[in-house]
Each structure stands twice: as C-alpha cells, then as structure tokens.
Design a protein around this motif. Structure first.
Motif, PDB file in Angstrom:
ATOM      1  N   UNK A 171      32.661  47.651  -3.143  1.00  0.00           N
ATOM      2  CA  UNK A 171      31.408  47.897  -2.423  1.00  0.00           C
ATOM      3  C   UNK A 171      31.663  48.743  -1.174  1.00  0.00           C
ATOM      4  N   UNK A 172      32.760  48.481  -0.480  1.00  0.00           N
ATOM      5  CA  UNK A 172      33.106  49.282   0.697  1.00  0.00           C
ATOM      6  C   UNK A 172      33.355  50.736   0.342  1.00  0.00           C
ATOM      7  N   UNK A 173      34.008  50.966  -0.790  1.00  0.00           N
ATOM      8  CA  UNK A 173      34.233  52.332  -1.253  1.00  0.00           C
ATOM      9  C   UNK A 173      32.925  53.038  -1.566  1.00  0.00           C
ATOM     10  N   UNK A 174      32.026  52.330  -2.249  1.00  0.00           N
ATOM     11  CA  UNK A 174      30.719  52.921  -2.576  1.00  0.00           C
ATOM     12  C   UNK A 174      29.949  53.242  -1.300  1.00  0.00           C
ATOM     13  N   UNK A 175      30.014  52.354  -0.328  1.00  0.00           N
ATOM     14  CA  UNK A 175      29.327  52.584   0.941  1.00  0.00           C
ATOM     15  C   UNK A 175      29.933  53.767   1.694  1.00  0.00           C
ATOM     16  N   UNK A 235      42.159  44.758 -11.575  1.00  0.00           N
ATOM     17  CA  UNK A 235      42.576  43.942 -10.422  1.00  0.00           C
ATOM     18  C   UNK A 235      43.245  44.778  -9.326  1.00  0.00           C
ATOM     19  N   UNK A 236      42.757  46.007  -9.170  1.00  0.00           N
ATOM     20  CA  UNK A 236      43.256  46.878  -8.098  1.00  0.00           C
ATOM     21  C   UNK A 236      42.486  46.653  -6.801  1.00  0.00           C
ATOM     22  N   UNK A 237      41.250  46.114  -6.943  1.00  0.00           N
ATOM     23  CA  UNK A 237      40.393  45.855  -5.793  1.00  0.00           C
ATOM     24  C   UNK A 237      39.573  44.608  -6.056  1.00  0.00           C
ATOM     25  N   UNK A 238      39.081  44.012  -4.944  1.00  0.00           N
ATOM     26  CA  UNK A 238      38.096  42.944  -5.104  1.00  0.00           C
ATOM     27  C   UNK A 238      36.702  43.556  -4.944  1.00  0.00           C
ATOM     28  N   UNK A 239      35.688  42.751  -5.123  1.00  0.00           N
ATOM     29  CA  UNK A 239      34.303  43.257  -5.101  1.00  0.00           C
ATOM     30  C   UNK A 239      33.949  43.877  -3.756  1.00  0.00           C
ATOM     31  N   UNK A 240      34.456  43.306  -2.661  1.00  0.00           N
ATOM     32  CA  UNK A 240      34.156  43.850  -1.334  1.00  0.00           C
ATOM     33  C   UNK A 240      34.794  45.229  -1.142  1.00  0.00           C
ATOM     34  N   UNK A 241      35.978  45.417  -1.671  1.00  0.00           N
ATOM     35  CA  UNK A 241      36.652  46.717  -1.556  1.00  0.00           C
ATOM     36  C   UNK A 241      35.935  47.786  -2.386  1.00  0.00           C
ATOM     37  N   UNK A 300      39.884  54.109   7.697  1.00  0.00           N
ATOM     38  CA  UNK A 300      39.517  52.779   7.200  1.00  0.00           C
ATOM     39  C   UNK A 300      40.643  52.142   6.405  1.00  0.00           C
ATOM     40  N   UNK A 301      41.317  52.922   5.561  1.00  0.00           N
ATOM     41  CA  UNK A 301      42.362  52.334   4.713  1.00  0.00           C
ATOM     42  C   UNK A 301      43.610  51.933   5.510  1.00  0.00           C
ATOM     43  N   UNK A 302      43.689  52.313   6.764  1.00  0.00           N
ATOM     44  CA  UNK A 302      44.782  51.820   7.604  1.00  0.00           C
ATOM     45  C   UNK A 302      44.586  50.338   7.944  1.00  0.00           C
ATOM     46  N   UNK A 303      43.315  49.889   7.897  1.00  0.00           N
ATOM     47  CA  UNK A 303      42.991  48.526   8.287  1.00  0.00           C
ATOM     48  C   UNK A 303      42.439  47.684   7.148  1.00  0.00           C
ATOM     49  N   UNK A 304      41.817  48.346   6.184  1.00  0.00           N
ATOM     50  CA  UNK A 304      41.177  47.622   5.086  1.00  0.00           C
ATOM     51  C   UNK A 304      41.199  48.494   3.846  1.00  0.00           C
ATOM     52  N   UNK A 305      41.662  47.943   2.752  1.00  0.00           N
ATOM     53  CA  UNK A 305      41.751  48.696   1.504  1.00  0.00           C
ATOM     54  C   UNK A 305      40.374  48.790   0.855  1.00  0.00           C
ATOM     55  N   UNK A 306      39.862  50.033   0.734  1.00  0.00           N
ATOM     56  CA  UNK A 306      38.616  50.258  -0.001  1.00  0.00           C
ATOM     57  C   UNK A 306      38.953  51.109  -1.215  1.00  0.00           C
ATOM     58  N   UNK A 307      38.116  51.060  -2.206  1.00  0.00           N
ATOM     59  CA  UNK A 307      38.347  51.848  -3.416  1.00  0.00           C
ATOM     60  C   UNK A 307      37.940  53.295  -3.177  1.00  0.00           C
ATOM     61  N   UNK A 308      38.936  54.166  -3.033  1.00  0.00           N
ATOM     62  CA  UNK A 308      38.652  55.587  -2.858  1.00  0.00           C
ATOM     63  C   UNK A 308      38.187  56.202  -4.176  1.00  0.00           C
ATOM     64  N   UNK A 318      33.471  58.831  -6.409  1.00  0.00           N
ATOM     65  CA  UNK A 318      32.427  58.883  -7.438  1.00  0.00           C
ATOM     66  C   UNK A 318      31.043  58.712  -6.815  1.00  0.00           C
ATOM     67  N   UNK A 319      30.929  57.830  -5.840  1.00  0.00           N
ATOM     68  CA  UNK A 319      29.643  57.631  -5.162  1.00  0.00           C
ATOM     69  C   UNK A 319      29.255  58.886  -4.388  1.00  0.00           C
ATOM     70  N   UNK A 320      30.214  59.497  -3.715  1.00  0.00           N
ATOM     71  CA  UNK A 320      29.933  60.739  -2.985  1.00  0.00           C
ATOM     72  C   UNK A 320      29.467  61.827  -3.944  1.00  0.00           C
ATOM     73  N   UNK A 321      30.145  61.955  -5.066  1.00  0.00           N
ATOM     74  CA  UNK A 321      29.747  62.940  -6.067  1.00  0.00           C
ATOM     75  C   UNK A 321      28.363  62.680  -6.612  1.00  0.00           C
TER      76      UNK A 321
END
Length: 135
Positions: free
Chosen positions: A117-121, A109-115, A63-71, A76-79
C-alpha cells in the motif's frame, strides 16, 4: 490510420512538416502537422512524466532508508496514473497491473500489505504532485 501516424512521427524526426492522410468512411482528407506542433502537443505529458519519475525516485530513495515499500507496485501505480491523466478513461483497462504486481509481491512474501500500500501511495502521490505543480 495508426500506421500513417507512426510514419508521420518518424518522418518528423528529420522533416519539419508532414501530411497525414485521413481515410475514414465518408471522410477523405489530409492533416498537416509540423514538428513544433508535435513537440507542443507532447510537452505536457513528457514534463509530467519526467518530473513524476524524478520525484518518485527521490522520495523512494529516502523512504526506503527507513521503511521498505514496494517499488515494483510504486512504479506500476505511477505508470497507471500517468496513463489515466494523459489517455483518460481508456487507461482504466490497465488498472489491474499495479493490483496484480501488488498481489505477486505479497504472494512471494517480499512485502507485507502495508509495504504494498505504501508503494502504491508513493507512485500515486509522486505523479499527482508533479501533475499539479506543472498544470
């Protein structure tokens, strides 16, 4: 009792059987535990944790090759979900961890809200998919 359990777990790394004293108000007994019983008891949690994390890293890498998500949020969500699946409702006490990490990623300001939310998902789906596949 917690200390006795910690000692029993440590003893099972070299012994095949251990006896844990149970000293509670009105109850004084012992519980016998073998290494095989301990391994059977923790196997589902370990398998799900490992499978979920492998899926999380693999999916996150793609996913991070195409879209930056918050790892950070994703981990943390996985945990959190692993904790909830294996410890039940008391794990709700740590639901704030991915929320605070998400807020900090936004604040820094490392991510926007969508990134975020994408990380949490990503973290949520990885763990729940592993759990569904293994149980």
């Amino acid at each position: 009792m917690k200390e006795e359990c910690v000692q029993a777990k440590a003893a099972l790394s070299t012994d095949t059987e251990v006896t844990v004293p149970v000293l509670l108000p009105g109850i004084q007994t012992e519980v016998r535990l073998t290494r095989a019983e301990l391994e059977r008891a923790i196997r589902p949690a370990l398998e799900t944790s490992i499978a979920g994390m492998v899926l999380w890293v693999a999916a996150g890498s793609v996913i991070t090759q195409f879209w930056k998500v918050s790892m950070h949020v994703s981990g943390a969500a996985a945990g959190f979900w692993l904790s909830l699946l294996f410890f039940g409702l008391p794990a709700l006490a740590v639901v704030w961890v991915p929320v605070v990490i998400g807020w900090s990623r936004l604040r820094l300001r490392r991510h926007d809200a969508w990134q975020v939310a994408g990380g949490a998902l990503l973290g949520t789906v990885s763990v729940l998919a592993a759990f569904a596949a293994l149980h």
